[in-house]
Design an enzyme around this catalytic site. Structure first.
Site, mmCIF file in Angstrom:
data_model
loop_
_atom_site.group_PDB
_atom_site.id
_atom_site.type_symbol
_atom_site.label_atom_id
_atom_site.label_comp_id
_atom_site.label_asym_id
_atom_site.label_seq_id
_atom_site.Cartn_x
_atom_site.Cartn_y
_atom_site.Cartn_z
ATOM 1 N N SER A 1 0.850 -1.195 0.000
ATOM 2 C CA SER A 1 0.000 0.000 0.000
ATOM 3 C C SER A 1 0.888 1.248 0.000
ATOM 4 O O SER A 1 1.631 1.457 -0.949
ATOM 5 C CB SER A 1 -0.947 -0.027 1.219
ATOM 6 O OG SER A 1 -1.830 1.073 1.179
ATOM 7 N N THR A 2 0.868 2.028 1.067
ATOM 8 C CA THR A 2 1.640 3.273 1.127
ATOM 9 C C THR A 2 3.126 3.008 0.909
ATOM 10 O O THR A 2 3.730 2.197 1.616
ATOM 11 C CB THR A 2 1.428 3.960 2.488
ATOM 12 O OG1 THR A 2 0.041 4.049 2.764
ATOM 13 C CG2 THR A 2 2.036 5.356 2.478
ATOM 14 N N HIS B 1 -2.697 -0.978 -3.294
ATOM 15 C CA HIS B 1 -3.823 -0.083 -3.042
ATOM 16 C C HIS B 1 -3.635 1.176 -3.890
ATOM 17 O O HIS B 1 -2.725 1.965 -3.642
ATOM 18 C CB HIS B 1 -3.883 0.313 -1.568
ATOM 19 C CG HIS B 1 -4.161 -0.839 -0.651
ATOM 20 N ND1 HIS B 1 -3.968 -0.770 0.709
ATOM 21 C CD2 HIS B 1 -4.629 -2.095 -0.897
ATOM 22 C CE1 HIS B 1 -4.312 -1.929 1.268
ATOM 23 N NE2 HIS B 1 -4.697 -2.747 0.305
ATOM 24 N N MET C 1 0.061 0.897 5.171
ATOM 25 C CA MET C 1 -0.670 1.176 6.399
ATOM 26 C C MET C 1 -1.777 0.152 6.599
ATOM 27 O O MET C 1 -2.347 -0.349 5.627
ATOM 28 C CB MET C 1 -1.286 2.581 6.302
ATOM 29 C CG MET C 1 -1.941 3.093 7.573
ATOM 30 S SD MET C 1 -2.576 4.778 7.326
ATOM 31 C CE MET C 1 -1.032 5.650 6.986
ATOM 32 N N ASP D 1 -4.194 -5.060 5.889
ATOM 33 C CA ASP D 1 -4.648 -5.833 4.738
ATOM 34 C C ASP D 1 -3.559 -6.830 4.351
ATOM 35 O O ASP D 1 -2.391 -6.470 4.225
ATOM 36 C CB ASP D 1 -4.955 -4.903 3.560
ATOM 37 C CG ASP D 1 -5.578 -5.633 2.384
ATOM 38 O OD1 ASP D 1 -6.243 -6.655 2.619
ATOM 39 O OD2 ASP D 1 -5.401 -5.169 1.248
#
Length: 211
Positions: free
Chosen positions: A33-34, A60, A153, A156
């Site tokens: 993600s991030t 993401h 973050m 998930d």
């Protein structure tokens, strides 16, 4: 004359012992993600073009950006990278990026495994979701999966990793020092699911050695 003692070796990222594989890997799945786009760029562009397994990327990212990101990875990589579409057949040496806003699953059709995209439901926070793709990979490939959770973050990927681990798959995580956000990998580590912790700079080489 006594020779000077050699300088101590530089410390390396501690690695868990490699498990004895009962079968070869059949799929590499990476969730992030991030900080993920830069991390994926670092990893995918350093993998060989003859990688013997297909690769799934779950990042993401909004739908408007995944197509362009896949093109950028494809142009800078020895591997063939595409934004995944329903009906795509998984092939060695090809990389399939989950499209933003949808969920990426796998389904077996005869001797082939293909991608099936489905619309995300309102209650699903992550679109695409690492949990959903990991769980689907566990159902299709079981112990033949090497799953890697990179910077991001939240948590998930933890439940999907749990399913993969129960099926005998291997789970790796990015180390805290090289993460932009040490959330998703930490969730895997804290759940006792990570079998190997690897610094981002070392990850491509470790993957080449393992697969």
């Amino acid at each position: 004359i006594q020779k000077p003692s050699p300088a101590p070796a530089a410390p390396q990222t501690p690695l868990a012992p490699r498990r004895n594989r009962v079968q070869p890997y059949r799929l590499l799945a990476i969730g992030t993600s991030t900080g993920g786009p830069k991390a994926l760029q670092e990893v995918i562009t350093r993998l060989p073009g003859n990688l013997p397994v297909p690769v799934l990327l779950i990042q993401h990212m909004p739908a408007a950006f995944t197509g362009t990101f896949a093109q950028r990875l494809d142009q800078s990589s020895k591997l063939s990278v595409c934004e995944a579409a329903s009906g795509d057949r998984l092939e060695p040496g090809r990389v399939y990026l989950a499209p933003g806003g949808r969920q990426m699953l796998l389904e077996r059709q005869g001797s082939e495994v293909k991608i099936r995209l489905q619309e995300a439901t309102p209650v699903q926070i992550y679109k695409p979701s690492v949990d959903i793709t990991f769980t689907s990979a566990a159902e299709i490939y079981g112990a033949g999966v090497l799953a890697v959770v990179l910077t991001g973050m939240g948590a998930d990927g933890r439940e999907g990793a749990r399913r993969l681990s129960a099926a005998g798959a291997s789970i790796w995580t990015q180390d805290e020092e090289s993460c932009v956000i040490y959330g998703m990998p930490k969730a895997i580590v804290d759940a006792g699911l990570s079998q190997r912790v690897v610094a981002l700079a070392e990850l491509p080489e470790r993957l080449r050695e393992e697969i």
